[in-house]
Every structure is written in structure tokens, then in C-alpha cells.
Design an enzyme around this catalytic site. Structure first.
Site, short mmCIF file in Angstrom:
data_model
loop_
_atom_site.label_atom_id
_atom_site.label_comp_id
_atom_site.label_asym_id
_atom_site.label_seq_id
_atom_site.Cartn_x
_atom_site.Cartn_y
_atom_site.Cartn_z
N ASP A 8 0.83 -1.20 0.00
CA ASP A 8 0.00 0.00 0.00
C ASP A 8 0.87 1.26 0.00
O ASP A 8 1.96 1.26 0.58
CB ASP A 8 -0.90 -0.02 1.24
CG ASP A 8 -2.02 1.01 1.15
OD1 ASP A 8 -2.27 1.53 0.04
OD2 ASP A 8 -2.64 1.29 2.18
N ASN A 56 -10.59 -3.07 -5.88
CA ASN A 56 -9.87 -2.05 -6.67
C ASN A 56 -10.55 -1.74 -8.01
O ASN A 56 -10.25 -0.72 -8.63
CB ASN A 56 -8.42 -2.47 -6.95
CG ASN A 56 -7.50 -2.38 -5.75
OD1 ASN A 56 -6.53 -3.12 -5.60
ND2 ASN A 56 -7.79 -1.45 -4.84
N TRP A 57 -11.48 -2.61 -8.44
CA TRP A 57 -12.20 -2.30 -9.68
C TRP A 57 -13.00 -1.01 -9.54
O TRP A 57 -13.43 -0.42 -10.53
CB TRP A 57 -13.16 -3.44 -10.06
CG TRP A 57 -12.51 -4.68 -10.59
CD1 TRP A 57 -12.59 -5.93 -10.03
CD2 TRP A 57 -11.73 -4.84 -11.79
NE1 TRP A 57 -11.89 -6.84 -10.79
CE2 TRP A 57 -11.35 -6.20 -11.88
CE3 TRP A 57 -11.30 -3.96 -12.79
CZ2 TRP A 57 -10.57 -6.71 -12.92
CZ3 TRP A 57 -10.52 -4.46 -13.84
CH2 TRP A 57 -10.17 -5.82 -13.89
N ARG A 178 1.91 -5.10 6.06
CA ARG A 178 1.19 -4.08 5.29
C ARG A 178 2.00 -2.79 5.35
O ARG A 178 2.33 -2.31 6.43
CB ARG A 178 -0.22 -3.83 5.83
CG ARG A 178 -0.93 -2.77 4.99
CD ARG A 178 -2.36 -2.53 5.35
NE ARG A 178 -2.95 -1.66 4.35
CZ ARG A 178 -4.14 -1.81 3.80
NH1 ARG A 178 -4.91 -2.80 4.16
NH2 ARG A 178 -4.57 -0.97 2.88
N LEU A 185 -6.88 -5.39 6.96
CA LEU A 185 -6.56 -6.56 6.15
C LEU A 185 -7.12 -6.49 4.73
O LEU A 185 -6.68 -7.22 3.85
CB LEU A 185 -7.06 -7.84 6.84
CG LEU A 185 -6.42 -8.08 8.23
CD1 LEU A 185 -6.99 -9.34 8.86
CD2 LEU A 185 -4.90 -8.21 8.10
#
Ligand code: FPP
Length: 235
Positions: A8, A56-57, A178, A185
Site C-alpha cells: 500500500d 480495486n475495480w 502491510r 486486512l
């Protein structure tokens, strides 16, 4: 050891430099190469990277397309390097929404790296744990009905591997990292991370390097894993 990473912070990395978000993703892809090779050197057995979540679409179509393009490019340029290092590639997640071209690249990368005896590199694309679990449960119900018996946990896990297009069984996640200073998560490996140790890093993904991976691995080494038991040091 199985390490999973939620990569990220590409967008913020770019914005901080006055660059378009796509530049952050391009730098992020370079950090992927660094992380993969560093993990293999550190004797990580399985590395799972979250490259594109099903959620993420919902990003602008141009950004989703750019990410898919970068991923295709990564497979094109990195497969040979992976084969040279005996790294096996497996792309996990849904395949019904990927382009024909990308599907061909995925199959080609998986096929040509399949004989490797080193690290298993799993790249999660159009991946959603909740979707995988629901789909495996649906198949479990169907199989139980035709067999006339209830499915065991092991059989359920086999179905989960099937749903996610896993070409090799992977152990449960030991360490989940992360980056990007967020602590969630995001629908990643929820089943497989049941007992995972979590490591959150403030570093934005394009800045992630071998030293930061070592820092996470050292943090993991200091943890005492008990799996619900009392642990070795308890009298
Ligand atoms: C999160 O950063 C990152 C992603 C959604 C994509 C991750 C993709 C890569 C690292 C590069 C391509 C992948 C491969 C395997 C070559 P963000 O965009 O959410 O960052 P932000 O939170 O700062 O906006």
C-alpha cells in the site's frame, strides 16, 4: 515460512512528489522485484503479494487498466528472472474478469516456472477472500449433496485452493506485512491468515526494500507464536 504483503502507498508516494498516481504504481512494480528477490534470498518459502483486490475495480477505469498493464509487463519481464532463480509463479484470484491477453501471460508464466524448486511467488489479482470463501462454501454444499456426507475442513481447504486457481498448496500465512501506514486486512487471505503475525510499516510501498523486509522478519522472530496454546515458556 509464508510471508504475505499488502503493498500500500503507491498513490501517496507519487502525490508527495507532485507526480501522477501511475508513477507511484510504476515505482511500486520496481519494489516488487526487489521484494521478491530479497525474500528468496531470505529463504522465504512462499511469498504472496496483493497486486489488485476485487475492490480495486471501483477505481477510475484508467487506473485499473494501468495496473493490469503493469502486471502484464511484470510477468513479461520478470518470468525469466524468476525461472533463473527457481522461483515458481502462481497468480491467485478470479480469472473471469481478466483480459484474454493477460490470461495467456499468466498461463505462460505459471507453465514456464512450474518446475522451479525454490520460492513460490503468489500474486493476488482480482482477489477477494470473502468471494473465495463464499464460492468454496457453495461448491462444498454441492459436493456434500452429491456425496451424501458433510465435507471436512481439509476438503474445504482443497476447494479454496481450487477457487483461487492455486497451482501449489501453500502453508498458512506466518507473517502478514502491510505498508502505507494503514492497519487493516482489506479482504486479503482471511482464511489463510487465521494465526498470522501482523507487521505494519509506515513506509510507502515504492520505498520498501531488502532492509525493510529484514526488519519485518526480525520483528517476526521476536514474536512468540502460541496458536491458542500456552507457549513453550509457560511453567
Ligand atoms: C496500493 O497503493 C497499491 C495497489 C492498489 C496496487 C499494487 C500494485 C503494485 C505494487 C504494482 C504492480 C504489481 C505488480 C505485481 C507488478 P494505493 O494506490 O492504494 O496507494 P495510496 O493508498 O497511497 O493511494
Amino acid at each position: 515460512m509464508h510471508v504475505a504483503i499488502i503493498m500500500d502507498g503507491n498513490g501517496r508516494w507519487a502525490t508527495q512528489r507532485g507526480l501522477p498516481r501511475s508513477s507511484g504504481h510504476i515505482e511500486g512494480a520496481k519494489a516488487v522485484r526487489t521484494a521478491v528477490e530479497a525474500a528468496a534470498r531470505a529463504d522465504v518459502k512462499t511469498l504472496t503479494l496483493y497486486a489488485f483486490s476485487s475492490a480495486n475495480w471501483s477505481r477510475p477505469a484508467a487506473e485499473s487498466a494501468a495496473l493490469m498493464h503493469l502486471f502484464g509487463q511484470y510477468l513479461f519481464t520478470e518470468t525469466r528472472r524468476c525461472v533463473e532463480q527457481s522461483i515458481r509463479i502462481n497468480v491467485i484470484g478470479r480469472r473471469d474478469r481478466l483480459s484474454e491477453n493477460l490470461l495467456r501471460s499468466i498461463e505462460q508464466s505459471e507453465r514456464s516456472s512450474a518446475a522451479g524448486s525454490g520460492m513460490l511467488l503468489r500474486i493476488a489479482v482480482d482477489y477477494s477472500s470473502q468471494h473465495s470463501i463464499v464460492e468454496a462454501a457453495r461448491r462444498a454444499g454441492r459436493d456434500a449433496e452429491s456425496a451424501g456426507t458433510e465435507l471436512t475442513g481439509t476438503e474445504f481447504q482443497r476447494l479454496l485452493l481450487e477457487v483461487d486457481h492455486c497451482t501449489h498448496p501453500a502453508s498458512e500465512v506466518d507473517l502478514l506485512i502491510r505498508t502505507g501506514n494503514e492497519r487493516r486486512l482489506s479482504d486479503f487471505l482471511l482464511w489463510e491468515s487465521a494465526f498470522a503475525e501482523l507487521h505494519f510499516s509506515e513506509c510507502l510501498w515504492p520505498d520498501f526494500d531488502e532492509q525493510r523486509l529484514h526488519c519485518a522478519l526480525e520483528d517476526y522472530d521476536r514474536r512468540q507464536r502460541r496458536f491458542g496454546g500456552l507457549g513453550a515458556n509457560t511453567l
